[in-house]
Design an enzyme around this catalytic site. Structure first.
Site, mmCIF file in Angstrom:
data_model
loop_
_atom_site.group_PDB
_atom_site.id
_atom_site.type_symbol
_atom_site.label_atom_id
_atom_site.label_comp_id
_atom_site.label_asym_id
_atom_site.label_seq_id
_atom_site.Cartn_x
_atom_site.Cartn_y
_atom_site.Cartn_z
ATOM 1 N N LYS A 204 0.817 -1.217 0.000
ATOM 2 C CA LYS A 204 0.000 0.000 0.000
ATOM 3 C C LYS A 204 0.855 1.273 0.000
ATOM 4 O O LYS A 204 2.063 1.222 0.287
ATOM 5 C CB LYS A 204 -0.933 -0.020 1.218
ATOM 6 C CG LYS A 204 -1.972 -1.144 1.167
ATOM 7 C CD LYS A 204 -2.978 -1.009 2.297
ATOM 8 C CE LYS A 204 -4.010 -2.110 2.270
ATOM 9 N NZ LYS A 204 -5.048 -1.914 3.304
ATOM 10 N N TYR B 20 -12.706 -1.792 -3.537
ATOM 11 C CA TYR B 20 -13.178 -1.958 -2.160
ATOM 12 C C TYR B 20 -14.708 -1.836 -2.051
ATOM 13 O O TYR B 20 -15.224 -1.532 -0.967
ATOM 14 C CB TYR B 20 -12.506 -0.929 -1.253
ATOM 15 C CG TYR B 20 -11.079 -1.287 -0.882
ATOM 16 C CD1 TYR B 20 -10.799 -2.431 -0.134
ATOM 17 C CD2 TYR B 20 -10.005 -0.489 -1.249
ATOM 18 C CE1 TYR B 20 -9.511 -2.773 0.226
ATOM 19 C CE2 TYR B 20 -8.693 -0.821 -0.890
ATOM 20 C CZ TYR B 20 -8.460 -1.964 -0.154
ATOM 21 O OH TYR B 20 -7.187 -2.303 0.206
ATOM 22 N N PHE C 142 -15.248 3.417 7.334
ATOM 23 C CA PHE C 142 -13.865 3.674 6.904
ATOM 24 C C PHE C 142 -13.705 3.704 5.383
ATOM 25 O O PHE C 142 -12.594 3.856 4.880
ATOM 26 C CB PHE C 142 -12.904 2.647 7.523
ATOM 27 C CG PHE C 142 -13.221 1.206 7.202
ATOM 28 C CD1 PHE C 142 -12.837 0.640 5.992
ATOM 29 C CD2 PHE C 142 -13.884 0.415 8.128
ATOM 30 C CE1 PHE C 142 -13.115 -0.684 5.698
ATOM 31 C CE2 PHE C 142 -14.174 -0.923 7.833
ATOM 32 C CZ PHE C 142 -13.786 -1.468 6.620
ATOM 33 N N ARG D 56 -2.290 -14.669 4.013
ATOM 34 C CA ARG D 56 -2.968 -14.017 5.148
ATOM 35 C C ARG D 56 -2.165 -14.247 6.435
ATOM 36 O O ARG D 56 -2.086 -13.366 7.288
ATOM 37 C CB ARG D 56 -4.400 -14.519 5.306
ATOM 38 C CG ARG D 56 -5.195 -14.363 4.028
ATOM 39 C CD ARG D 56 -6.217 -13.325 3.889
ATOM 40 N NE ARG D 56 -6.923 -12.814 5.003
ATOM 41 C CZ ARG D 56 -7.406 -11.566 5.011
ATOM 42 N NH1 ARG D 56 -7.157 -10.753 3.987
ATOM 43 N NH2 ARG D 56 -8.106 -11.137 6.014
ATOM 44 N N THR E 11 -5.444 -7.363 10.411
ATOM 45 C CA THR E 11 -5.673 -6.017 9.838
ATOM 46 C C THR E 11 -5.102 -4.926 10.733
ATOM 47 O O THR E 11 -4.475 -3.982 10.247
ATOM 48 C CB THR E 11 -7.199 -5.782 9.678
ATOM 49 O OG1 THR E 11 -7.735 -6.841 8.886
ATOM 50 C CG2 THR E 11 -7.487 -4.455 9.006
ATOM 51 N N ASN F 249 -2.084 0.117 6.722
ATOM 52 C CA ASN F 249 -1.595 -1.162 7.226
ATOM 53 C C ASN F 249 -0.707 -1.916 6.244
ATOM 54 O O ASN F 249 -0.643 -3.140 6.264
ATOM 55 C CB ASN F 249 -2.757 -2.029 7.739
ATOM 56 C CG ASN F 249 -3.721 -2.422 6.642
ATOM 57 O OD1 ASN F 249 -3.611 -1.943 5.525
ATOM 58 N ND2 ASN F 249 -4.653 -3.299 6.960
ATOM 59 N N GLU G 257 -9.685 -10.294 -7.733
ATOM 60 C CA GLU G 257 -8.713 -9.219 -7.489
ATOM 61 C C GLU G 257 -7.485 -9.337 -8.404
ATOM 62 O O GLU G 257 -6.945 -8.314 -8.841
ATOM 63 C CB GLU G 257 -8.307 -9.217 -6.013
ATOM 64 C CG GLU G 257 -9.478 -8.798 -5.118
ATOM 65 C CD GLU G 257 -9.127 -8.769 -3.636
ATOM 66 O OE1 GLU G 257 -7.969 -9.086 -3.266
ATOM 67 O OE2 GLU G 257 -10.014 -8.418 -2.834
#
Ligand code: CMP
Length: 139
Positions: free
Chosen positions: A8, A48, A56, A84, A90, A111, A125
């Site tokens: 990110k 998203y 959020f 994961r 998260t 994050n 995705e």
């Protein structure tokens, strides 16, 4: 099996991309495709969309469009579940020691990394960022 990760904007900006890639490769993932992207608002909203009713959502879209991010198609056995585990919870405060988010995330929102949460979402995705053709040509 393929899954999607996104390093990110917070982690790219902080210069953590190389360390995170090394950690992912060290955990047995092969990079099948990679692209540095600056998401548009429309793209982040679509990516998203499942979260659009959440409080959020707008800040998440703003954050994900705030700078370059690195989209990755990653391959390994049981890729979705394994990735994961490697990235951690998260919220970095809840992530296990040694996970990507424990090491590099600033907060629940900033994050460091995204990973697909199910095989169905992984397929959706990966296709969001990479065409069948480029996956075939690169693979
Ligand atoms: P990600 O794996 O990209 O999927 C959805 C994202 O929404 C998540 O990581 C976080 O960045 C963000 N998110 C989830 N829950 C919260 C929350 N309670 N507050 C802020 N951001 C959140």
């Amino acid at each position: 099996m393929l899954t999607l990760a996104i390093i990110k904007p917070d982690a790219v900006h902080a210069g953590k991309t190389g360390k995170i890639l090394a950690q992912l490769e060290g955990a047995g993932f092969q990079i099948r495709a990679a692209r540095l992207v600056k998401l548009t608002t429309a793209q982040a909203e679509a990516f998203y969309a499942v979260h659009r009713e959440r409080p959020f959502y707008r800040p998440l879209v703003a954050f994900m469009t705030s700078g370059p991010a690195l989209a990755l198609a990653l391959e390994r056995e049981d890729a979705v579940a394994r990735l994961r585990e490697v990235i951690g919870a998260t919220d970095p405060a809840e992530a296990k020691p040694g996970t990507v988010r424990k090491l590099y995330a600033e907060s629940k929102e900033r994050n460091a990394i995204h990973a697909s949460d199910s095989p169905e979402n992984a397929a959706r995705e990966v296709a969001f960022f990479f065409s069948e053709r480029e996956l075939r040509e690169l693979g």
